[in-house]
Motif scaffolding. Structure first.
Motif, PDB file in Angstrom:
ATOM      1  N   ILE A 170       0.774  -1.045   0.124  1.00 54.73           N
ATOM      2  CA  ILE A 170      -0.055   0.233  -0.114  1.00 54.73           C
ATOM      3  C   ILE A 170       0.803   1.222  -0.008  1.00 54.73           C
ATOM      4  CG2 ILE A 170      -1.770   1.252   1.319  1.00 54.73           C
ATOM      5  CD1 ILE A 170      -2.908  -1.392   2.274  1.00 54.73           C
ATOM      6  N   PHE A 171       1.743   1.290   0.688  1.00 52.78           N
ATOM      7  CA  PHE A 171       2.891   2.451   0.681  1.00 52.78           C
ATOM      8  C   PHE A 171       3.438   2.597  -0.757  1.00 52.78           C
ATOM      9  CE2 PHE A 171       4.845   2.851   5.306  1.00 52.78           C
ATOM     10  CZ  PHE A 171       3.600   3.092   5.793  1.00 52.78           C
ATOM     11  N   ASN A 172       3.710   1.549  -1.360  1.00 54.13           N
ATOM     12  CA  ASN A 172       4.074   1.718  -2.853  1.00 54.13           C
ATOM     13  C   ASN A 172       3.193   2.252  -3.524  1.00 54.13           C
ATOM     14  OD1 ASN A 172       7.030   1.024  -3.002  1.00 54.13           O
ATOM     15  ND2 ASN A 172       6.327  -1.170  -2.798  1.00 54.13           N
ATOM     16  N   PHE A 380       4.616   8.639  13.407  1.00 59.33           N
ATOM     17  CA  PHE A 380       5.461   7.716  12.802  1.00 59.33           C
ATOM     18  C   PHE A 380       5.441   6.503  13.747  1.00 59.33           C
ATOM     19  CE2 PHE A 380       7.983   9.732   9.247  1.00 59.33           C
ATOM     20  CZ  PHE A 380       6.794  10.191   8.611  1.00 59.33           C
ATOM     21  N   GLN A 381       5.893   6.696  14.861  1.00 56.36           N
ATOM     22  CA  GLN A 381       5.764   5.611  16.102  1.00 56.36           C
ATOM     23  C   GLN A 381       4.558   5.044  16.365  1.00 56.36           C
ATOM     24  OE1 GLN A 381       7.575   7.067  19.780  1.00 56.36           O
ATOM     25  NE2 GLN A 381       8.610   8.899  18.586  1.00 56.36           N
ATOM     26  N   HIS A 382       3.381   5.716  16.174  1.00 60.36           N
ATOM     27  CA  HIS A 382       2.245   4.762  16.428  1.00 60.36           C
ATOM     28  C   HIS A 382       2.099   3.971  15.208  1.00 60.36           C
ATOM     29  CE1 HIS A 382       1.870   7.269  19.832  1.00 60.36           C
ATOM     30  NE2 HIS A 382       1.039   8.357  19.230  1.00 60.36           N
ATOM     31  N   PHE A 383       2.374   4.486  13.801  1.00 64.10           N
ATOM     32  CA  PHE A 383       2.100   3.683  12.835  1.00 64.10           C
ATOM     33  C   PHE A 383       3.155   2.477  12.752  1.00 64.10           C
ATOM     34  CE2 PHE A 383       1.963   2.391   8.454  1.00 64.10           C
ATOM     35  CZ  PHE A 383       0.489   2.432   8.148  1.00 64.10           C
ATOM     36  N   MET A 384       4.142   2.666  13.243  1.00 66.82           N
ATOM     37  CA  MET A 384       5.000   1.494  13.292  1.00 66.82           C
ATOM     38  C   MET A 384       4.722   0.427  14.140  1.00 66.82           C
ATOM     39  SD  MET A 384       8.930   3.583  13.162  1.00 66.82           S
ATOM     40  CE  MET A 384       9.785   1.960  13.330  1.00 66.82           C
ATOM     41  N   THR A 430      -4.821   1.644   5.069  1.00 68.43           N
ATOM     42  CA  THR A 430      -5.162   3.059   4.474  1.00 68.43           C
ATOM     43  C   THR A 430      -6.188   3.985   5.404  1.00 68.43           C
ATOM     44  OG1 THR A 430      -5.350   1.740   2.402  1.00 68.43           O
ATOM     45  CG2 THR A 430      -6.541   3.993   2.529  1.00 68.43           C
ATOM     46  N   GLN A 431      -6.917   3.490   6.237  1.00 72.16           N
ATOM     47  CA  GLN A 431      -7.686   3.968   7.236  1.00 72.16           C
ATOM     48  C   GLN A 431      -6.556   4.588   8.284  1.00 72.16           C
ATOM     49  OE1 GLN A 431      -8.422   0.932   6.029  1.00 72.16           O
ATOM     50  NE2 GLN A 431     -10.220   1.340   4.973  1.00 72.16           N
ATOM     51  N   MET A 432      -5.603   3.778   8.619  1.00 75.03           N
ATOM     52  CA  MET A 432      -4.667   4.401   9.625  1.00 75.03           C
ATOM     53  C   MET A 432      -3.860   5.466   9.048  1.00 75.03           C
ATOM     54  SD  MET A 432      -4.314   3.870  12.844  1.00 75.03           S
ATOM     55  CE  MET A 432      -2.922   3.895  14.078  1.00 75.03           C
ATOM     56  N   MET A 436      -4.273   8.999  10.959  1.00 77.01           N
ATOM     57  CA  MET A 436      -2.768   9.575  11.651  1.00 77.01           C
ATOM     58  C   MET A 436      -2.393  10.803  10.829  1.00 77.01           C
ATOM     59  SD  MET A 436      -2.066   7.779  14.228  1.00 77.01           S
ATOM     60  CE  MET A 436      -0.578   8.376  14.487  1.00 77.01           C
ATOM     61  N   ASN A 437      -2.981  11.059   9.664  1.00 83.34           N
ATOM     62  CA  ASN A 437      -2.573  12.358   8.704  1.00 83.34           C
ATOM     63  C   ASN A 437      -1.337  12.157   8.255  1.00 83.34           C
ATOM     64  OD1 ASN A 437      -3.240  14.800   7.604  1.00 83.34           O
ATOM     65  ND2 ASN A 437      -2.607  16.108   9.268  1.00 83.34           N
ATOM     66  N   ILE A 438      -0.690  11.070   7.696  1.00 83.71           N
ATOM     67  CA  ILE A 438       0.545  10.942   7.336  1.00 83.71           C
ATOM     68  C   ILE A 438       0.809  11.153   5.749  1.00 83.71           C
ATOM     69  CG2 ILE A 438       2.299   9.021   7.121  1.00 83.71           C
ATOM     70  CD1 ILE A 438       1.438   7.601   9.299  1.00 83.71           C
ATOM     71  N   ARG A 439       1.602  11.955   5.471  1.00 84.08           N
ATOM     72  CA  ARG A 439       1.833  12.207   4.204  1.00 84.08           C
ATOM     73  C   ARG A 439       1.793  11.113   2.996  1.00 84.08           C
ATOM     74  NH1 ARG A 439       6.757  15.614   2.568  1.00 84.08           N
ATOM     75  NH2 ARG A 439       7.956  13.912   3.711  1.00 84.08           N
TER      76      ARG A 439
END
Length: 557
Positions: A170-172, A380-384, A430-432, A436-439
């Motif tokens: 999904i990141f890609n 970033f830490q929460h997502f990791m 995707t929802q996370m 988290m409002n990550i770019r």
């Protein structure tokens, strides 16, 4: 894709388990032998000739009744060594061969901390929490067989292997922040290698005396030494094989025969695994570092056709192997004969995994941010923390040994943890990201330019590595000596005048033809000053006062 394939495996497993019935084979000879456990192999003496028999599965229960469909279940159960010898090597090699090294090396210190120190912390925390759970289960009479602290540590090592393949896919697609991608991908690649060697070291823990599960300082030091020896040996062997491949492709005319070149590249890469296993090291770890070395050096010597072929070949093998493993996971949920589903243990395992992941990410991030200029933000830490999925590696490690009651319980729990993290955490990526409002939609090169433009005073400066002076010293040495000697790209080697003949011998005509043409490379610039210090990382420089100092990376799509 992994979620869909695992669903397919589940469906096939249900059909085989409840819809297909096979008559047992009555031609086998049955001999009785009283044993307290089921060893993986047995040596049988037949008239002076010794034969080795391998455990296939249970055919009769404790009451002497035939196990239903035992023959059919054995036919759909693969030897666990197939995963390590056939399926895992292309997955791990592809991870190293397709590594985006620009951002990987920019976060190298943090990645190594998460992969080595974080995995060790996670293993100890999970093992300790789970041992408390096991002690409680023994107190309330909810556990049948032996379950020692070493078993809990082994489970901690196995389940610490992260595999966020769904998240990274999904990141890609969404082009998520490159530093977050590098941290997650780098951690998952290296901690797989650490988890393999760590689990092997725990299994090798053998205290002196009758009780093999008591604490013994010398045995613990021996296990630590085994871990360091096996890991460093696997690392060295992988690098040496990659360098040999680079020399072969540089100083021969294989470029003129692209098909032969691709075939030899594949065989030499695969031979790294076999050679490491024959030397007593870990082949999966060796092929990881072989892939990284070949991406950095050998890739530059290949013809254009071979570059495309090798990239597509290993991408295809990785895709097929990962999807087969996920499909087999679903199948195993119903076809495996020795499942031990204990609700208390499963609940304790989930809690232990959550606590272990938190103990890995948050304390280390806090310590790393003390020395980082580009901080690892809380989101970033929460997502990791959220994306610490378990996958193919945890499954392969746990299914490798299911001979005891404790290992069977751990395997069944591992299977459920893998399914939960892949379906729930992977499906909610995707929802996370949105929450988290990550770019997203980030272009790596444009992001690099924007960071340069926003530097103090409006100066056009690059982003400084987290690696400080050791990293710059290594790349200076690599650019001036290793890359010119091992590849056809970049500039001819820098040597004193007295070594001109040696320089000419080690530099072929192809190097002069491609001088200054490092494709898909990361460029490291240094200001021409009296100190000649390397200071910044940058993209392509327009000023003549900057020099390009870094070599190519493999295009990773």
């Amino acid at each position: 894709m992994g979620v869909l394939v695992s669903y397919t495996g589940l469906l096939v497993g249900v059909i085989l388990r409840f819809g297909v019935h096979v008559q047992p084979d009555l031609n086998n000879v049955t001999l009785s032998c009283a044993m307290n456990s089921s060893p993986a192999t047995i040596l049988v003496n037949v008239s002076g000739h010794f034969y080795e028999y391998t455990l296939k599965g249970e055919v009769k229960d404790s009451e002497g009744e035939n196990v239903p469909d035992a023959e059919m279940l054995k036919k759909v159960t693969f030897d666990p060594e197939i995963f390590f010898n056939i399926l895992l090597p292309p997955i791990i090699f592809h991870a190293g061969y397709s590594l985006k090294r620009r951002h990987f090396f920019r976060n190298l210190g943090s990645i190594l901390s998460y992969a080595f120190l974080g995995t060790a912390i996670s293993c100890i925390v999970i093992g300790s929490v789970l041992y408390g759970c096991v002690a409680f289960m023994k107190a309330v009479g909810q556990i049948q067989g032996d379950f020692f602290f070493t078993d809990c540590l082994f489970f901690g090592a196995v389940i610490s292997a992260t595999d966020p393949v769904t998240v990274l896919a999904i990141f890609n697609e969404l082009k998520v922040d490159v530093d977050l991608y590098a941290l997650l991908f780098g951690e998952s690649v290296l901690n797989d290698a650490v988890a393999i060697v760590l689990s092997s070291s725990i299994m090798a823990y053998q205290p002196t005396g009758d009780n093999s599960h008591t604490f013994d300082g010398s045995a613990m030091l021996k296990s630590i030494g085994l871990f360091l020896g096996v890991f460093s040996g696997s690392f060295g062997l992988g690098v040496v094989t990659g360098v040999m491949t680079s020399l072969v492709t540089k100083y021969t005319k294989l470029r003129e025969f692209p098909l032969l070149e691709t075939g030899l590249f594949f065989l030499m890469s695969w031979s790294t695994f076999l050679l490491a296993e024959a030397c007593g090291f870990t082949g999966v770890v060796a092929v990881l570092f072989c892939g990284m070395t070949q991406a950095h050096y050998t890739f530059n010597n290949l013809s254009d056709e071979s570059k495309d072929r090798t990239k597509q070949l290993f991408e295809l093998l990785n895709f097929l192997a990962e999807n087969f493993i996920f499909s087999y996971m679903g199948l195993t949920l119903f076809s495996f004969q020795y499942h031990v589903f204990n609700p208390l243990f499963i609940l304790g395992a989930f809690i232990a995994v959550f606590i272990g992941r938190a103990a890995n990410i948050y304390p280390l991030s806090f310590l790393l941010n003390l020395g980082r200029k580009n901080k690892i933000s809380p989101k970033f830490q929460h997502f990791m923390m959220f994306s610490g999925l378990r996958g193919a590696m945890a499954f392969a490690l746990s299914i490798r040994d299911t001979a005891t009651y404790a290992r069977r319980m751990m395997f069944s729990s591992t299977l459920l943890i893998v399914f939960f993290t892949v379906w729930i955490c992977g499906g909610g990526t995707t929802q996370m990201l949105s929450f988290m409002n990550i770019r997203v939609g980030v272009d790596a090169d444009q992001d690099q330019v924007s960071l340069q433009a926003s530097s103090p005073g409006g100066e056009r400066r690059g982003v400084r590595h987290e690696g400080a002076w050791p990293f710059r010293m290594w790349h200076s040495f690599d650019h001036q000596y290793l890359k010119p000697f091992l590849t056809n790209s970049g500039t001819p080697p820098t040597m004193p005048a007295c070594c001109a003949s040696l320089t000419q011998c080690l530099t072929n005509s192809q190097a002069y033809e491609t001088e200054g043409h490092d494709e898909d490379s990361e460029l490291i610039r240094s200001r021409r000053s009296s100190s000649a210090m390397y200071t910044d990382i940058s993209t392509v420089s327009q000023s003549s006062s900057y020099n390009n100092l870094y070599g190519p990376t493999v295009p990773s799509g």
